[in-house]
Design a protein around this motif. Structure first.
Motif, PDB file in Angstrom:
ATOM      1  N   TYR A 262      56.497  69.320  21.802  1.00 25.23           N
ATOM      2  CA  TYR A 262      57.100  68.287  20.953  1.00 25.23           C
ATOM      3  C   TYR A 262      56.081  67.678  19.991  1.00 25.23           C
ATOM      4  O   TYR A 262      54.899  67.998  20.024  1.00 25.23           O
ATOM      5  CB  TYR A 262      57.748  67.221  21.831  1.00 25.23           C
ATOM      6  CG  TYR A 262      58.883  67.775  22.669  1.00 25.23           C
ATOM      7  CD1 TYR A 262      60.045  68.258  22.070  1.00 25.23           C
ATOM      8  CD2 TYR A 262      58.773  67.860  24.049  1.00 25.23           C
ATOM      9  CE1 TYR A 262      61.079  68.789  22.826  1.00 25.23           C
ATOM     10  CE2 TYR A 262      59.804  68.395  24.821  1.00 25.23           C
ATOM     11  CZ  TYR A 262      60.953  68.860  24.201  1.00 25.23           C
ATOM     12  OH  TYR A 262      61.972  69.398  24.956  1.00 25.23           O
ATOM     13  N   ASN A 263      56.577  66.798  19.139  1.00 26.75           N
ATOM     14  CA  ASN A 263      55.786  66.249  18.045  1.00 26.75           C
ATOM     15  C   ASN A 263      54.413  65.747  18.472  1.00 26.75           C
ATOM     16  O   ASN A 263      54.279  64.987  19.434  1.00 26.75           O
ATOM     17  CB  ASN A 263      56.549  65.089  17.388  1.00 26.75           C
ATOM     18  CG  ASN A 263      57.211  65.513  16.090  1.00 26.75           C
ATOM     19  OD1 ASN A 263      56.990  66.621  15.601  1.00 26.75           O
ATOM     20  ND2 ASN A 263      58.012  64.637  15.515  1.00 26.75           N
ATOM     21  N   THR A 264      53.411  66.181  17.726  1.00 28.25           N
ATOM     22  CA  THR A 264      52.031  65.732  17.901  1.00 28.25           C
ATOM     23  C   THR A 264      51.521  65.275  16.541  1.00 28.25           C
ATOM     24  O   THR A 264      51.713  65.957  15.537  1.00 28.25           O
ATOM     25  CB  THR A 264      51.131  66.879  18.403  1.00 28.25           C
ATOM     26  OG1 THR A 264      51.669  67.392  19.625  1.00 28.25           O
ATOM     27  CG2 THR A 264      49.714  66.405  18.627  1.00 28.25           C
ATOM     28  N   LYS A 265      50.894  64.136  16.489  1.00 22.18           N
ATOM     29  CA  LYS A 265      50.377  63.610  15.227  1.00 22.18           C
ATOM     30  C   LYS A 265      49.097  64.346  14.802  1.00 22.18           C
ATOM     31  O   LYS A 265      48.258  64.669  15.627  1.00 22.18           O
ATOM     32  CB  LYS A 265      50.061  62.113  15.361  1.00 22.18           C
ATOM     33  CG  LYS A 265      51.281  61.211  15.315  1.00 22.18           C
ATOM     34  CD  LYS A 265      51.849  61.119  13.895  1.00 22.18           C
ATOM     35  CE  LYS A 265      52.999  60.126  13.832  1.00 22.18           C
ATOM     36  NZ  LYS A 265      53.599  60.094  12.482  1.00 22.18           N
ATOM     37  N   ILE A 266      48.985  64.588  13.509  1.00 18.24           N
ATOM     38  CA  ILE A 266      47.758  65.157  12.940  1.00 18.24           C
ATOM     39  C   ILE A 266      46.962  64.023  12.317  1.00 18.24           C
ATOM     40  O   ILE A 266      47.504  63.226  11.539  1.00 18.24           O
ATOM     41  CB  ILE A 266      48.073  66.205  11.857  1.00 18.24           C
ATOM     42  CG1 ILE A 266      48.937  67.326  12.425  1.00 18.24           C
ATOM     43  CG2 ILE A 266      46.791  66.785  11.278  1.00 18.24           C
ATOM     44  CD1 ILE A 266      49.368  68.340  11.396  1.00 18.24           C
ATOM     45  N   ARG A 267      45.695  63.938  12.644  1.00 22.76           N
ATOM     46  CA  ARG A 267      44.869  62.848  12.109  1.00 22.76           C
ATOM     47  C   ARG A 267      43.836  63.333  11.098  1.00 22.76           C
ATOM     48  O   ARG A 267      43.223  62.538  10.406  1.00 22.76           O
ATOM     49  CB  ARG A 267      44.187  62.105  13.264  1.00 22.76           C
ATOM     50  CG  ARG A 267      45.191  61.342  14.130  1.00 22.76           C
ATOM     51  CD  ARG A 267      44.521  60.621  15.296  1.00 22.76           C
ATOM     52  NE  ARG A 267      45.468  59.775  15.999  1.00 22.76           N
ATOM     53  CZ  ARG A 267      46.315  60.220  16.921  1.00 22.76           C
ATOM     54  NH1 ARG A 267      46.305  61.491  17.247  1.00 22.76           N
ATOM     55  NH2 ARG A 267      47.153  59.394  17.511  1.00 22.76           N
ATOM     56  N   LYS A 268      43.653  64.617  10.999  1.00 22.64           N
ATOM     57  CA  LYS A 268      42.679  65.173  10.068  1.00 22.64           C
ATOM     58  C   LYS A 268      43.362  65.491   8.744  1.00 22.64           C
ATOM     59  O   LYS A 268      44.503  65.929   8.698  1.00 22.64           O
ATOM     60  CB  LYS A 268      42.060  66.442  10.659  1.00 22.64           C
ATOM     61  CG  LYS A 268      40.889  66.996   9.872  1.00 22.64           C
ATOM     62  CD  LYS A 268      40.271  68.183  10.605  1.00 22.64           C
ATOM     63  CE  LYS A 268      39.109  68.764   9.819  1.00 22.64           C
ATOM     64  NZ  LYS A 268      38.515  69.941  10.499  1.00 22.64           N
ATOM     65  N   ALA A 269      42.650  65.278   7.638  1.00 20.87           N
ATOM     66  CA  ALA A 269      43.232  65.535   6.316  1.00 20.87           C
ATOM     67  C   ALA A 269      43.529  67.019   6.150  1.00 20.87           C
ATOM     68  O   ALA A 269      42.714  67.875   6.522  1.00 20.87           O
ATOM     69  CB  ALA A 269      42.269  65.071   5.230  1.00 20.87           C
ATOM     70  N   PRO A 270      44.709  67.362   5.592  1.00 19.81           N
ATOM     71  CA  PRO A 270      45.048  68.772   5.387  1.00 19.81           C
ATOM     72  C   PRO A 270      44.267  69.375   4.228  1.00 19.81           C
ATOM     73  O   PRO A 270      43.790  68.664   3.343  1.00 19.81           O
ATOM     74  CB  PRO A 270      46.543  68.723   5.075  1.00 19.81           C
ATOM     75  CG  PRO A 270      46.743  67.379   4.434  1.00 19.81           C
ATOM     76  CD  PRO A 270      45.784  66.459   5.138  1.00 19.81           C
ATOM     77  N   SER A 271      44.161  70.683   4.229  1.00 20.66           N
ATOM     78  CA  SER A 271      43.497  71.393   3.138  1.00 20.66           C
ATOM     79  C   SER A 271      44.363  71.362   1.880  1.00 20.66           C
ATOM     80  O   SER A 271      45.555  71.053   1.921  1.00 20.66           O
ATOM     81  CB  SER A 271      43.263  72.852   3.533  1.00 20.66           C
ATOM     82  OG  SER A 271      44.521  73.524   3.672  1.00 20.66           O
TER      83      SER A 271
END
Length: 426
Positions: A262-271
């Motif tokens: 299930y949903n997991t937050k991304i904290r690193k800036a995407p490319s």
């Protein structure tokens, strides 16, 4: 899939056969085509299609938060479907395409079509019977396998609905797959399609040349009603200005056995590539970032494989492993059975359905994580959007089911580029 009564008059519609998890379809939807129905035999993949259909419907009715609640594990699949399909019935047809089911499938499609005309048919039968690997593993080289002849049923849909164009996708092994008398199945297909009134053109397209971070070659065969030439919708090639790490490098680090469907937050800036790709979800979350567990021996092998690549830029042969880590008796073939997905190359090796059985051919490039790819990482390489949720037949999250569907899919971005080229020349 959508309420056809509200579809724009100038939008083209399509029917998707052998739809799988919907990679081909999703690309056409992103390009502006409107789906009428999808036909898929695998129950897990059919539920994936239905869940994606629910997302599109809820988004169209400004109720996307219901879908977000579902992929966060807060509500049940039944709750999701009851919320979405109050606007109309689902158009996903979970059925095996074959002689015994054709009339029933036609009847269900006819009810969805109404007084519309189908503009386009897309899809490709299961590829195992034509694939080089499938033939290598089969005693009879897949000769006589009933899947070799599914194109005959594809033709039945062409005869009934007479779309202006159809797109038939399959593996490059189709170029050499033959009947017992030496006749190529590809030639049999082309002859049949021409017989029922279509001009045929085909190309072998490599996904990495069209903005997909994966070396994946596929035959795209296109038919157009009547006598035509020069109509193949070959998209412009994309300059390679990205690496595999641009596709998966922002995802949260995991060790083997960690993560969740299930949903997991991304904290690193995407490319930059991710931002341009359109794969990111509006919530900044992902689904299916769920790493499979591995035994101690495999984890030691993974370390050796990643070290060899990072230090020497060499693939590690099975015979190069310390003797204590070798368990296979076969030391003469399949020596690259352990392989890292190189982060610093513009394209991964091909993601196939075997990833559902083990992750040994898809080792994560970060040695500190020491594991194989998660379904989301494989889905990124296949260019599925981050909010795409892969289902199972049971309703319980199944990593195996997700991997199988991802490995069998058409990369979404490749499909979208073909669809955009086609729609401009319609």
């Amino acid at each position: 899939m959508f309420d056809l009564a509200t579809k724009k008059h100038n939008s083209l519609n399509f029917l998707d056969l052998f739809a799988g998890a919907g990679g081909l379809s999703e690309g056409f939807i992103r390009a502006g085509f409107m789906p009428i129905a999808h036909v898929e035999a695998d129950t897990g993949a059919a539920f994936t299609l239905q869940t994606r259909e629910a997302m599109h419907i809820l988004k169209a009715h400004d109720e996307l938060e219901t879908y977000t609640s579902y992929i966060s594990g807060k509500i049940s699949r039944n709750h999701l479907y009851s919320s979405a399909f109050k606007f109309g019935p689902s158009s996903i047809i979970n059925a095996t395409i074959g002689r015994q089911n054709l009339d029933n499938i036609f009847s269900r499609i006819d009810a969805l079509v109404g007084n519309q005309k189908i503009d386009l048919i897309i899809g490709g039968p299961p590829c195992q019977a034509y694939s080089l690997v499938g033939r290598a593993r089969s005693q009879l080289k897949m000769v006589g396998d009933k899947r070799n002849y599914l194109f005959i049923y594809y033709a039945e849909f062409l005869k009934r609905y007479r779309p202006q164009i159809f797109i038939f996708e399959n593996v490059v092994g189709l170029l050499t797959a033959r009947e017992t008398d030496g006749t190529r199945y590809l030639d049999m297909m082309i002859s049949l399609f021409r017989e029922i009134g279509y001009s045929i053109e085909f190309r072998v397209l490599s996904a990495d040349e069209y903005g997909v971070p994966q070396k994946r070659r596929r035959i795209i065969l296109v038919g157009k009603a009547g006598k035509h030439d020069g109509f193949f919708p070959e998209p412009d090639k994309v300059p390679v200005d990205f690496l595999v790490k641009d596709a998966i490098g922002d995802l949260p680090p995991l060790n083997a056995g960690q993560g969740a469907p299930y949903n997991t937050k991304i904290r690193k800036a995407p490319s930059h590539w991710l931002v341009e790709s359109g794969l990111l979800s509006g919530s900044g979350s992902i689904t299916w970032h769920d790493a499979r567990p591995h035994n101690t021996r495999d984890l030691e092998i993974f370390t050796e494989v990643v070290k060899r690549w990072s230090e020497k830029r060499e693939r590690l042969s099975y015979n190069d492993l310390p003797e204590g880590l070798k368990t296979h008796k076969n030391r003469n073939s399949f020596l690259d059975r352990f392989k890292v997905v190189a982060a610093d190359l513009p394209a991964s090796h091909t993601v196939v359905a075997h990833i559902a059985k083990d992750g040994n051919y898809y080792i994560h490039p970060d040695i500190s994580q020491n594991r194989s790819l998660t379904p989301r990482e494989a889905a990124r390489i296949q260019t599925f959007p981050d909010d795409y949720f892969f289902e199972s037949a049971s309703g319980k999250p199944s990593r195996t089911s997700a991997f199988k569907q991802i490995g069998n899919a058409v990369p979404v971005i490749l499909s979208e580029k073909i669809a955009n080229t086609l729609i401009r020349s319609w």
